[in-house]
Design a protein around this motif. Structure first.
Motif, PDB file in Angstrom:
ATOM      1  N   GLY A 128      37.295  49.438  18.662  1.00  0.00           N
ATOM      2  CA  GLY A 128      36.840  49.112  20.018  1.00  0.00           C
ATOM      3  C   GLY A 128      35.666  48.152  20.008  1.00  0.00           C
ATOM      4  O   GLY A 128      35.598  47.224  20.820  1.00  0.00           O
ATOM      5  N   GLU A 129      34.745  48.360  19.079  1.00  0.00           N
ATOM      6  CA  GLU A 129      33.596  47.450  18.960  1.00  0.00           C
ATOM      7  C   GLU A 129      34.045  46.042  18.589  1.00  0.00           C
ATOM      8  O   GLU A 129      33.539  45.053  19.124  1.00  0.00           O
ATOM      9  N   GLU A 130      34.992  45.941  17.676  1.00  0.00           N
ATOM     10  CA  GLU A 130      35.493  44.627  17.248  1.00  0.00           C
ATOM     11  C   GLU A 130      36.233  43.913  18.379  1.00  0.00           C
ATOM     12  O   GLU A 130      36.077  42.712  18.569  1.00  0.00           O
ATOM     13  N   VAL A 131      37.045  44.650  19.132  1.00  0.00           N
ATOM     14  CA  VAL A 131      37.773  44.035  20.243  1.00  0.00           C
ATOM     15  C   VAL A 131      36.787  43.561  21.304  1.00  0.00           C
ATOM     16  O   VAL A 131      36.898  42.438  21.814  1.00  0.00           O
ATOM     17  N   LEU A 132      35.812  44.383  21.638  1.00  0.00           N
ATOM     18  CA  LEU A 132      34.824  44.003  22.652  1.00  0.00           C
ATOM     19  C   LEU A 132      34.014  42.787  22.196  1.00  0.00           C
ATOM     20  O   LEU A 132      33.745  41.882  22.998  1.00  0.00           O
ATOM     21  N   LYS A 133      33.675  42.739  20.924  1.00  0.00           N
ATOM     22  CA  LYS A 133      32.957  41.579  20.377  1.00  0.00           C
ATOM     23  C   LYS A 133      33.815  40.319  20.520  1.00  0.00           C
ATOM     24  O   LYS A 133      33.334  39.282  20.995  1.00  0.00           O
ATOM     25  N   ASP A 134      35.081  40.391  20.150  1.00  0.00           N
ATOM     26  CA  ASP A 134      36.020  39.267  20.270  1.00  0.00           C
ATOM     27  C   ASP A 134      36.156  38.854  21.742  1.00  0.00           C
ATOM     28  O   ASP A 134      36.080  37.675  22.085  1.00  0.00           O
ATOM     29  N   PHE A 135      36.350  39.821  22.616  1.00  0.00           N
ATOM     30  CA  PHE A 135      36.495  39.601  24.055  1.00  0.00           C
ATOM     31  C   PHE A 135      35.277  38.851  24.606  1.00  0.00           C
ATOM     32  O   PHE A 135      35.408  37.841  25.309  1.00  0.00           O
ATOM     33  N   ASN A 136      34.096  39.328  24.261  1.00  0.00           N
ATOM     34  CA  ASN A 136      32.858  38.714  24.756  1.00  0.00           C
ATOM     35  C   ASN A 136      32.609  37.335  24.147  1.00  0.00           C
ATOM     36  O   ASN A 136      32.171  36.417  24.844  1.00  0.00           O
ATOM     37  N   GLU A 137      32.878  37.183  22.846  1.00  0.00           N
ATOM     38  CA  GLU A 137      32.668  35.885  22.197  1.00  0.00           C
ATOM     39  C   GLU A 137      33.566  34.805  22.797  1.00  0.00           C
ATOM     40  O   GLU A 137      33.205  33.633  22.809  1.00  0.00           O
ATOM     41  N   ARG A 138      34.723  35.185  23.280  1.00  0.00           N
ATOM     42  CA  ARG A 138      35.627  34.225  23.923  1.00  0.00           C
ATOM     43  C   ARG A 138      35.254  33.967  25.383  1.00  0.00           C
ATOM     44  O   ARG A 138      35.878  33.152  26.049  1.00  0.00           O
ATOM     45  N   GLY A 139      34.254  34.687  25.863  1.00  0.00           N
ATOM     46  CA  GLY A 139      33.820  34.506  27.242  1.00  0.00           C
ATOM     47  C   GLY A 139      34.800  35.088  28.252  1.00  0.00           C
ATOM     48  O   GLY A 139      34.826  34.658  29.414  1.00  0.00           O
ATOM     49  N   LEU A 140      35.568  36.073  27.846  1.00  0.00           N
ATOM     50  CA  LEU A 140      36.565  36.670  28.734  1.00  0.00           C
ATOM     51  C   LEU A 140      35.885  37.664  29.661  1.00  0.00           C
ATOM     52  O   LEU A 140      34.881  38.270  29.309  1.00  0.00           O
ATOM     53  N   ARG A 141      36.468  37.835  30.850  1.00  0.00           N
ATOM     54  CA  ARG A 141      35.858  38.715  31.835  1.00  0.00           C
ATOM     55  C   ARG A 141      36.810  39.779  32.379  1.00  0.00           C
ATOM     56  O   ARG A 141      36.354  40.815  32.845  1.00  0.00           O
ATOM     57  N   ILE A 142      38.112  39.505  32.382  1.00  0.00           N
ATOM     58  CA  ILE A 142      39.041  40.433  33.017  1.00  0.00           C
ATOM     59  C   ILE A 142      40.146  40.864  32.055  1.00  0.00           C
ATOM     60  O   ILE A 142      40.453  40.167  31.095  1.00  0.00           O
ATOM     61  N   VAL A 143      40.686  42.026  32.366  1.00  0.00           N
ATOM     62  CA  VAL A 143      41.895  42.489  31.701  1.00  0.00           C
ATOM     63  C   VAL A 143      42.960  42.595  32.779  1.00  0.00           C
ATOM     64  O   VAL A 143      42.636  42.918  33.916  1.00  0.00           O
ATOM     65  N   PRO A 144      44.182  42.268  32.476  1.00  0.00           N
ATOM     66  CA  PRO A 144      44.652  41.728  31.208  1.00  0.00           C
ATOM     67  C   PRO A 144      44.312  40.248  31.064  1.00  0.00           C
ATOM     68  O   PRO A 144      44.309  39.502  32.039  1.00  0.00           O
ATOM     69  N   THR A 145      44.013  39.851  29.855  1.00  0.00           N
ATOM     70  CA  THR A 145      43.904  38.447  29.484  1.00  0.00           C
ATOM     71  C   THR A 145      44.865  38.246  28.324  1.00  0.00           C
ATOM     72  O   THR A 145      44.865  39.027  27.373  1.00  0.00           O
ATOM     73  N   VAL A 146      45.689  37.203  28.415  1.00  0.00           N
ATOM     74  CA  VAL A 146      46.779  37.015  27.462  1.00  0.00           C
ATOM     75  C   VAL A 146      46.717  35.614  26.861  1.00  0.00           C
ATOM     76  O   VAL A 146      46.456  34.637  27.562  1.00  0.00           O
ATOM     77  N   PHE A 147      46.981  35.549  25.561  1.00  0.00           N
ATOM     78  CA  PHE A 147      47.069  34.286  24.841  1.00  0.00           C
ATOM     79  C   PHE A 147      48.460  34.187  24.217  1.00  0.00           C
ATOM     80  O   PHE A 147      48.973  35.175  23.692  1.00  0.00           O
ATOM     81  N   ILE A 148      49.047  33.005  24.276  1.00  0.00           N
ATOM     82  CA  ILE A 148      50.296  32.742  23.573  1.00  0.00           C
ATOM     83  C   ILE A 148      50.027  31.613  22.594  1.00  0.00           C
ATOM     84  O   ILE A 148      49.611  30.524  22.987  1.00  0.00           O
ATOM     85  N   ASN A 149      50.215  31.915  21.319  1.00  0.00           N
ATOM     86  CA  ASN A 149      49.901  30.971  20.237  1.00  0.00           C
ATOM     87  C   ASN A 149      48.492  30.397  20.388  1.00  0.00           C
ATOM     88  O   ASN A 149      48.254  29.211  20.216  1.00  0.00           O
ATOM     89  N   GLY A 150      47.547  31.274  20.722  1.00  0.00           N
ATOM     90  CA  GLY A 150      46.145  30.896  20.808  1.00  0.00           C
ATOM     91  C   GLY A 150      45.725  30.248  22.112  1.00  0.00           C
ATOM     92  O   GLY A 150      44.536  30.018  22.321  1.00  0.00           O
ATOM     93  N   GLU A 151      46.649  29.983  22.997  1.00  0.00           N
ATOM     94  CA  GLU A 151      46.324  29.339  24.271  1.00  0.00           C
ATOM     95  C   GLU A 151      46.334  30.375  25.390  1.00  0.00           C
ATOM     96  O   GLU A 151      47.317  31.099  25.579  1.00  0.00           O
ATOM     97  N   GLN A 152      45.227  30.421  26.128  1.00  0.00           N
ATOM     98  CA  GLN A 152      45.127  31.412  27.195  1.00  0.00           C
ATOM     99  C   GLN A 152      46.126  31.103  28.308  1.00  0.00           C
ATOM    100  O   GLN A 152      46.253  29.970  28.752  1.00  0.00           O
ATOM    101  N   VAL A 153      46.839  32.146  28.729  1.00  0.00           N
ATOM    102  CA  VAL A 153      47.788  32.012  29.835  1.00  0.00           C
ATOM    103  C   VAL A 153      46.993  32.081  31.127  1.00  0.00           C
ATOM    104  O   VAL A 153      46.257  33.046  31.362  1.00  0.00           O
ATOM    105  N   ASP A 154      47.141  31.055  31.930  1.00  0.00           N
ATOM    106  CA  ASP A 154      46.402  30.962  33.183  1.00  0.00           C
ATOM    107  C   ASP A 154      47.205  31.657  34.287  1.00  0.00           C
ATOM    108  O   ASP A 154      48.168  31.097  34.792  1.00  0.00           O
ATOM    109  N   TYR A 155      46.821  32.871  34.579  1.00  0.00           N
ATOM    110  CA  TYR A 155      47.426  33.565  35.713  1.00  0.00           C
ATOM    111  C   TYR A 155      46.436  34.568  36.269  1.00  0.00           C
ATOM    112  O   TYR A 155      45.545  35.030  35.577  1.00  0.00           O
TER     113      TYR A 155
END
Length: 176
Positions: free
Chosen positions: A127-154
């Motif tokens: 959980g700590e690692e996921v939250l660190k990754d989430f925050n380092e990417r500047g993400l704010r909401i769930v769900p947030t989805v990436f396909i082949n490293g590219e964030q899906v804009d929806y």
């Protein structure tokens, strides 16, 4: 199955490591929009993973707001090291979210008594690692989805389940 006692952080992964497409999703078991997304995962994305076309990586984001905090508690019972058991537990928790996400007592009762699951201490480090990754990417909401490293804009709040399903089906089909 991964070694759940090792220090290596692994995420709930369905599909082949060498699949052509990687779908990475940040979710929370208490989030109603993640519930809708997971229904799409089960109906649209998992069949692609079962066929070896995509690798689906589910990362649970531990959050502290209201129902999301109860999702965080429930996540401590999901075996992320066993893709079949972990996926099925997530599916059950998402499908029954309304019955357990209003109180901590209901959350623990669902996980321990109804599902017979032990609390897994390995989830804390994950959980700590996921939250660190989430925050380092500047993400704010769930769900947030990436396909082949590219964030899906929806915007999950603005789309019906059918619209979300169509969006992801089209994105995957476009990569074939």
């Amino acid at each position: 199955m991964k070694n759940r006692y090792s220090a290596d952080i692994e995420y709930l992964t369905v599909g082949l490591d060498h699949a052509k497409v990687e779908v990475e999703a940040f979710v929370n078991l208490g989030c109603p929009y993640c519930q809708t997304f997971f229904e799409v995962v089960d109906e649209v994305l998992k069949p692609y993973a079962d066929d070896g076309y995509i690798k689906l990586v589910l990362k649970h984001v531990d959050r502290t707001k209201s129902k999301l905090l109860r999702g965080t508690v429930a996540n401590n019972y999901v075996d992320h090291d066993d893709p079949i058991e972990g996926y099925n537990t997530m599916k059950e928790l998402f499908m029954t979210q309304d019955s357990w996400s209003d109180s901590f007592k209901d959350t623990i009762n669902k996980c321990e008594n109804d599902l017979g699951l032990p609390e897994l201490k390995a989830q804390y480090d994950r959980g700590e690692e996921v939250l660190k990754d989430f925050n380092e990417r500047g993400l704010r909401i769930v769900p947030t989805v990436f396909i082949n490293g590219e964030q899906v804009d929806y915007k999950p709040k603005e789309l019906s389940k059918d619209e979300v399903a169509e969006l992801f089906k089209n994105k995957i089909e476009h990569l074939k």
